[in-house]
Design an enzyme around this catalytic site. Structure first.
Site, PDB file in Angstrom:
ATOM      1  N   ASN A 284      58.754  -5.386 -60.240  1.00  0.00           N
ATOM      2  CA  ASN A 284      57.671  -6.368 -60.345  1.00  0.00           C
ATOM      3  C   ASN A 284      56.881  -6.254 -61.641  1.00  0.00           C
ATOM      4  OD1 ASN A 284      56.167  -4.080 -59.969  1.00  0.00           O
ATOM      5  ND2 ASN A 284      55.265  -4.693 -58.005  1.00  0.00           N
TER       6      ASN A 284
ATOM      7  N   LYS B 110      44.947  39.044 -61.654  1.00  0.00           N
ATOM      8  CA  LYS B 110      44.892  39.156 -63.116  1.00  0.00           C
ATOM      9  C   LYS B 110      44.140  40.406 -63.562  1.00  0.00           C
ATOM     10  CE  LYS B 110      45.222  34.207 -64.194  1.00  0.00           C
ATOM     11  NZ  LYS B 110      44.567  33.050 -64.833  1.00  0.00           N
TER      12      LYS B 110
ATOM     13  N   ASP C 176      77.102  16.115 -65.499  1.00  0.00           N
ATOM     14  CA  ASP C 176      76.526  17.051 -66.461  1.00  0.00           C
ATOM     15  C   ASP C 176      75.225  16.484 -67.029  1.00  0.00           C
ATOM     16  OD1 ASP C 176      76.079  19.031 -68.341  1.00  0.00           O
ATOM     17  OD2 ASP C 176      77.461  18.145 -69.812  1.00  0.00           O
TER      18      ASP C 176
ATOM     19  N   LEU D  27      53.185  39.655 -46.046  1.00  0.00           N
ATOM     20  CA  LEU D  27      54.408  40.435 -45.844  1.00  0.00           C
ATOM     21  C   LEU D  27      54.324  41.817 -46.477  1.00  0.00           C
ATOM     22  CD1 LEU D  27      56.858  37.504 -46.625  1.00  0.00           C
ATOM     23  CD2 LEU D  27      56.249  38.383 -44.375  1.00  0.00           C
TER      24      LEU D  27
ATOM     25  N   ASP E 257      68.464  47.207 -64.161  1.00  0.00           N
ATOM     26  CA  ASP E 257      68.018  47.992 -62.999  1.00  0.00           C
ATOM     27  C   ASP E 257      68.746  47.539 -61.732  1.00  0.00           C
ATOM     28  OD1 ASP E 257      66.647  50.019 -61.738  1.00  0.00           O
ATOM     29  OD2 ASP E 257      64.853  48.817 -61.352  1.00  0.00           O
TER      30      ASP E 257
ATOM     31  N   GLU F  84      74.066  21.355 -60.570  1.00  0.00           N
ATOM     32  CA  GLU F  84      74.689  20.047 -60.810  1.00  0.00           C
ATOM     33  C   GLU F  84      75.850  19.828 -59.844  1.00  0.00           C
ATOM     34  OE1 GLU F  84      73.807  19.531 -65.620  1.00  0.00           O
ATOM     35  OE2 GLU F  84      75.618  20.567 -64.929  1.00  0.00           O
TER      36      GLU F  84
END
Length: 581
Positions: free
Chosen positions: A562, A176, A492, A149, A265, A503
């Site tokens: 079991n 990296k 909760d 993209l 920002d 939740e």
């Protein structure tokens, strides 16, 4: 991590923006900067100033990642026979047409209390964030990589499909070798902030992978494009639409500020529509410049974008209210099409911001109400102490006038009452299904109901807010209080004392839909990582984190019929099916 993304040559093809590495530039004059005229210029005619500002930093190549493809969320596959069919309450839709009867509530409270008392279950915290963690290994085992993209100096952005669920997501691949240690630290800082933000108007982070060469940030895929693009297309908006947009931004901002997080920002480029639908909701993205703040200590680092940066940020001493200034600028632009502070160079813009003087030109503002202009003025006060807070802004008369109806959906309240998840594993699984396996459409359907109950707009449901909701359909105060106590205890699951958005969705969603045969099968495959047909302690911990022997033994007591020390698919289904568990 933050503002820099990879950008295609064609600005028009930007469908969605995922920002990863911070774009930090010097605030000194830049001869190459775009030069809007001193007078008002429509944003549709301006070149957006994407530069982020940081003191003593050099301008970094702008690598905004432009998403050129518009994604249509795939249709939910036809639901198959449901897991909870036989055990679901017979009267699941009763609240659509009539009030809850006192007898039914009393019976359910008594039954629930008896079940809890009969089992001294160990309770552990099961927040949505336990599923968001850094993982190592091949990301290709879990995702099919589709179209690129966008790409730039730091890596690529991919549209991907989760192999097991078929859900579409976005992955930012970061090399990296291309980032320095400070940027790497920001990457993890953003992940840690974003993983703890659970809000309808904040982008959702799913997971972070790394291998020998790359980091991979997995987020939801927002296909509706930037607010910036809609401003360019529309020039300006009606007051009702502008109020709707700024309200959603302020809701996200308040949720952050309530947790001592400042964005730093906020701008139209960092606000994305979920889909291309004209009624689509907004989400705030790019938390690369965000940080935790201390109310007793001002922040000093200069970060932001020239048109939207607050004057006190330029002065090296500011609070979270810098975000409110940015919201004021955004609203100003929404209502007239150009920013309140303009200049021929970036430095001239910043000088105008420092002065903080702006006007409402009658040619453009005569049709805008006095209330709207007053609201903007209160958001753009030079003295941050006098500027509105996010909470005060959401209570402003102009914004309240355009606030959606607060009529509570009785069916949603009934779903909350009927929610049952007594075992640790069932709680974890249902939380996982909602946060990691639900479609945007499913969640969006519940979003407005959550916000109707969230009276104080902080992004959480307190006991008092739940009481107010249930008192709309039941007049017995003592009975409602007992019922709300039971609901809080059941829903909760992260033990925070209130109900967060995920939740709420877990309990409010139609349980037959959430626990469909298809979704249960997919969940089992995800947890059964080696594909042998059983879930072991190690496999469960790979997703949930360290459980400890006591918790694992409790899970086995609940589910391992079991006694073989692991959970089969049959036991998995039975545990989810049986509401008594």
């Amino acid at each position: 991590m933050g503002n820099v993304c990879c950008r295609d040559d064609s600005r028009q093809q930007r469908g969605y923006l995922l920002n990863i590495i911070v774009d930090e530039i010097d605030t000194s004059p830049n001869p190459e900067a775009s030069k809007p005229p001193e007078s008002k210029v429509l944003l549709s005619e301006q070149v957006s100033n994407k530069a982020g500002i940081e003191e003593n930093s050099a301008q970094i190549e702008n690598n905004k990642c432009a998403y050129s493809e518009v994604h249509q969320e795939p249709e939910q596959q036809q639901q198959q026979a449901v897991v909870l069919k036989e055990e679901q309450y017979k009267n699941s839709n009763i609240l659509q047409s009539q009030k809850i009867t006192t007898e039914k509530i009393k019976a359910e409270i008594m039954k629930s209390s008896q079940e809890v008392d009969s089992k001294s279950k160990k309770r552990i915290k099961l927040g949505f964030d336990i599923f968001v963690k850094q993982k190592e290994g091949s990301i290709g085992q879990h995702y099919n990589f589709g179209k690129v993209l966008g790409q730039g100096a730091f890596g690529k952005v991919w549209k991907v499909t989760h192999k097991t669920t078929g859900l579409i997501r976005a992955i930012k691949q970061i090399k990296k070798s291309s980032i320095i240690k400070e940027e790497e630290e920001r990457l993890f800082s953003e992940m840690n902030i974003l993983k703890n933000l659970d809000h309808p108007h904040i982008v959702k982070l799913f997971e972070l992978y790394q291998d020998e060469n790359n980091y991979y940030l997995v987020t939801e895929y927002l296909s509706g494009g930037e607010l910036f693009d809609r401003i360019k297309k529309m020039s300006s908006f009606s007051e009702s639409i502008a109020a709707d947009y700024i309200r959603q931004i302020l809701l996200a901002t308040l949720h952050c500020h309530e947790q001592n997080i400042v964005h730093r920002d906020l701008k139209p480029e960092n606000i994305i529509f979920i889909s291309e639908d004209p009624q689509s909701q907004l989400k705030v993205i790019d938390f690369g410049t965000s940080r935790k703040f201390d109310h007793q200590k001002a922040m000093s680092k200069r970060l932001g974008t020239p048109y939207y940066i607050a004057p006190e940020v330029l002065g090296h001493s500011y609070t979270e209210k810098c975000d409110i200034w940015s919201c004021g600028v955004i609203l100003y632009i929404l209502l007239c099409g150009y920013p309140p502070f303009v200049g021929k160079t970036e430095n001239q813009i910043l000088e105008k911001v420092k002065l903080g003087k702006f006007t409402f030109d009658p040619d453009d503002w005569d049709t805008v109400s006095k209330e709207a202009k007053d609201f903007i003025t209160k958001l753009l006060r030079m003295d941050a102490n006098q500027r509105l807070s996010a909470k005060q802004a959401l209570e402003d008369p102009w914004l309240v006038k355009y606030t959606p109806s607060t009529q509570i959906n009785k069916k949603v309240l009934n779903n909350l009452r009927q929610f049952q998840a007594e075992t640790i594993l069932k709680q974890a699984l249902m939380s996982y299904m909602v946060t990691q396996m639900s479609t945007q459409k499913e969640i969006q359907d519940l979003q407005k109901e959550f916000q109707r109950l969230d009276v104080n707009n902080d992004g959480f449901l307190s006991k008092d807010e739940l009481l107010k909701g249930y008192l709309q359909i039941q007049t017995d105060n003592k009975l409602v209080e007992d019922e709300v106590e039971r609901i809080l205890e059941m829903i909760d699951i992260n033990r925070s004392g209130q109900i967060d958005f995920s939740e709420f969705c877990m309990a409010a969603m139609n349980q037959e839909k959430l626990l469909s045969v298809q979704r249960v099968e997919q969940a089992f495959k995800i947890f059964d990582q080696n594909g042998d047909g059983f879930i072991s302690k190690k496999e469960l911990e790979a997703i949930m984190g360290d459980l400890g022997d006591d918790v694992w033994n409790q899970i086995l007591t609940d589910c391992d019929n079991n006694g073989d020390g692991q959970i089969s698919y049959e036991e998995f289904v039975k545990m989810l099916k049986n509401k008594k568990l």
